[in-house]
Enzyme design. Structure first.
Site, short mmCIF file in Angstrom:
data_model
loop_
_atom_site.label_atom_id
_atom_site.label_comp_id
_atom_site.label_asym_id
_atom_site.label_seq_id
_atom_site.Cartn_x
_atom_site.Cartn_y
_atom_site.Cartn_z
CG ASP A 43 -1.88 1.15 1.23
OD1 ASP A 43 -2.91 1.03 0.54
OD2 ASP A 43 -1.60 2.18 1.88
CE1 TYR A 48 0.51 7.90 3.18
CE2 TYR A 48 1.01 5.70 2.38
CZ TYR A 48 0.13 6.59 2.97
OH TYR A 48 -1.12 6.17 3.34
CE LYS A 73 -3.62 4.64 0.48
NZ LYS A 73 -2.21 4.54 0.91
CG HIS A 106 -4.60 9.66 0.31
ND1 HIS A 106 -3.24 9.60 0.17
CD2 HIS A 106 -4.86 9.15 1.54
CE1 HIS A 106 -2.71 9.08 1.27
NE2 HIS A 106 -3.68 8.79 2.11
N1 LIG Z 1 -5.75 6.07 3.43
C1 LIG Z 1 -5.25 6.78 4.41
O1 LIG Z 1 -5.62 7.92 4.63
C2 LIG Z 1 -4.18 6.17 5.26
C3 LIG Z 1 -3.80 6.81 6.45
C4 LIG Z 1 -2.81 6.22 7.22
C5 LIG Z 1 -2.24 5.01 6.83
N2 LIG Z 1 -2.62 4.42 5.64
C6 LIG Z 1 -2.02 3.14 5.17
O2 LIG Z 1 -2.25 2.13 6.16
C7 LIG Z 1 -1.00 1.60 6.59
C8 LIG Z 1 -1.09 1.16 8.04
O3 LIG Z 1 -1.41 2.27 8.90
P1 LIG Z 1 -0.32 3.04 9.77
O4 LIG Z 1 1.03 2.84 9.22
O5 LIG Z 1 -0.78 4.45 9.92
O6 LIG Z 1 -0.44 2.40 11.21
P2 LIG Z 1 -0.36 0.92 11.83
O7 LIG Z 1 0.00 -0.09 10.81
O8 LIG Z 1 -1.59 0.76 12.65
O9 LIG Z 1 0.83 1.09 12.90
C9 LIG Z 1 2.17 1.28 12.52
C10 LIG Z 1 2.99 1.44 13.79
O10 LIG Z 1 2.90 0.26 14.59
C11 LIG Z 1 4.19 -0.28 14.82
N3 LIG Z 1 4.05 -1.73 14.73
C12 LIG Z 1 3.75 -2.44 13.61
N4 LIG Z 1 3.63 -3.75 13.89
C13 LIG Z 1 3.88 -3.88 15.21
C14 LIG Z 1 3.92 -5.01 16.07
N5 LIG Z 1 3.66 -6.23 15.63
N6 LIG Z 1 4.22 -4.79 17.39
C15 LIG Z 1 4.49 -3.53 17.84
N7 LIG Z 1 4.44 -2.44 17.05
C16 LIG Z 1 4.14 -2.61 15.74
C17 LIG Z 1 5.08 0.31 13.75
O11 LIG Z 1 6.41 0.45 14.23
P3 LIG Z 1 7.75 0.14 13.38
O12 LIG Z 1 7.48 0.51 11.94
O13 LIG Z 1 8.75 1.01 14.04
O14 LIG Z 1 8.04 -1.32 13.55
C18 LIG Z 1 4.45 1.68 13.55
O15 LIG Z 1 4.88 2.58 14.55
C19 LIG Z 1 -0.03 2.77 6.35
O16 LIG Z 1 1.32 2.42 6.43
C20 LIG Z 1 -0.50 3.25 5.00
O17 LIG Z 1 -0.03 2.42 3.98
C21 LIG Z 1 -3.59 4.99 4.86
#
Ligand SMILES: NC(=O)c1ccc[n+]([C@@H]2O[C@H](COP(=O)([O-])OP(=O)(O)OC[C@H]3O[C@@H](n4cnc5c(N)ncnc54)[C@H](OP(=O)(O)O)[C@@H]3O)[C@@H](O)[C@H]2O)c1
Length: 278
Positions: A43, A48, A73, A106
């Site tokens: 994704d 980004y 996006k 997005h």
């Molecule tokens: N459409 C939108 O508006 C939108 C908005 C936000 C995100 N997204 C997409 O959704 C994806 C996921 O959301 P997100 O990145 O915001 O948040 P997330 O996946 O909920 O959380 C990521 C965070 O959790 C940590 N983490 C991941 N796996 C872990 C585990 N097993 N144990 C402990 N900590 C863990 C990561 O740390 P480390 O990386 O340091 O390991 C990072 O700090 C994004 O990367 C992006 O591609 C889309």
């Protein structure tokens, strides 16, 4: 890997690897590692700032393009017909790909910022339909669209959106929006599936995880999958990437699903699509 199927028959691997906030200098390396660990769904997004590096990671992995599902996006400043077509081409070039598997708006243009928000979303969508018709993208959808944004777009669209990617996790469940999106035939993807790490110390999630010898993060992802939601998870840490990938070998009981479904609101990003000013 298990898959979700869009209404046009396209299959999406049931867990996506996120790239938000992944620093440019590590992106190529971690994307390659994710692919080597077995992730087949990446994704990405123009905003980004790391699409070139995502593309490099894909290239370095040596994987067949057809084996990978790549989402891009459209960022908010590029809404509108011509500017969407241009922004899409830049994304494709930066990723070094000749097609995308999924392209998403997005964020919806909202009424707070735009008197003509409906028209703006429609014009953007018209470009999405063109990209789809031209075969440059295999599927098209939206992100952060609330019920009224969807209603308006569905009235206009000839090709209906296939995905709505929204913030969902046990602390911000959006049950009504998820069900409504699914009732329109869309696959719902969750971003912030781990509450952007804000949920991982939650005692209920941790104690449920202990029963299955799983972490709170794995419980979050499994809970989403069992609600027919396709989770995205981001980690730059190899052990966590591996952990997040291992969520297809256990099933949460009905009681545990219910215990999670009544958790109070927590860990919300505070990004309300009607209120954001970007
Ligand atoms: N459409 C939108 O508006 C939108 C908005 C936000 C995100 N997204 C997409 O959704 C994806 C996921 O959301 P997100 O990145 O915001 O948040 P997330 O996946 O909920 O959380 C990521 C965070 O959790 C940590 N983490 C991941 N796996 C872990 C585990 N097993 N144990 C402990 N900590 C863990 C990561 O740390 P480390 O990386 O340091 O390991 C990072 O700090 C994004 O990367 C992006 O591609 C889309």
């Amino acid at each position: 890997m298990e898959t979700f199927t869009l209404y046009n028959g396209i299959k999406i691997p049931s867990l996506g690897y996120g790239t938000f906030k992944t620093e440019e200098n590590v992106t190529a390396k971690v994307v390659q590692e994710a692919i080597e660990l077995g992730y087949r769904h990446i994704d990405a997004a123009a905003i980004y700032g790391n699409e070139k590096e995502v593309g490099q990671g894909i290239k370095n992995s040596g994987i067949n393009r057809e084996a990978l599902f790549v989402t891009g996006k459209l960022w908010n400043e590029h809404r509108g017909y011509e500017s969407t077509l241009k922004a899409f081409q830049k994304t494709l070039d930066d990723l070094q790909l000749d097609y995308l598997d999924l392209y998403l708006i997005h964020w919806p243009a909202n009424a707070k910022q735009f008197a003509n928000w409906q028209e703006l979303n429609n014009e953007t969508w018209r470009a999405f339909e063109k990209l789809y018709a031209d075969g440059k993208v295999k599927s098209i959808g939206v992100s952060n669209f609330l019920k009224h944004h969807l209603e308006s777009l569905f009235e206009f669209a000839t090709v209906k959106p296939m995905v709505n990617q929204i913030e969902i996790h046990p602390g911000h469940q959006q049950q009504d929006l998820a069900k409504y999106s699914q009732s329109l035939g869309m696959v719902v993807e969750s971003w912030g599936s781990l509450g952007q790490a804000r949920l991982l110390d939650n005692p209920v999630l941790k104690s449920i995880g202990e029963k299955y010898k799983k972490s709170a993060a794995q419980v979050c992802l499994r809970w989403l999958l069992q609600r027919d939601i396709l989770p995205l998870a981001k980690s730059i840490t190899q052990s966590r990437m591996q952990q997040n990938f291992n969520v297809f070998d256990f099933t949460l009981s009905k009681e545990d699903m219910e215990a999670i479904s009544i958790l109070p609101e927590q860990g919300f990003s505070e990004l309300n699509p009607d209120e954001v000013e970007f």
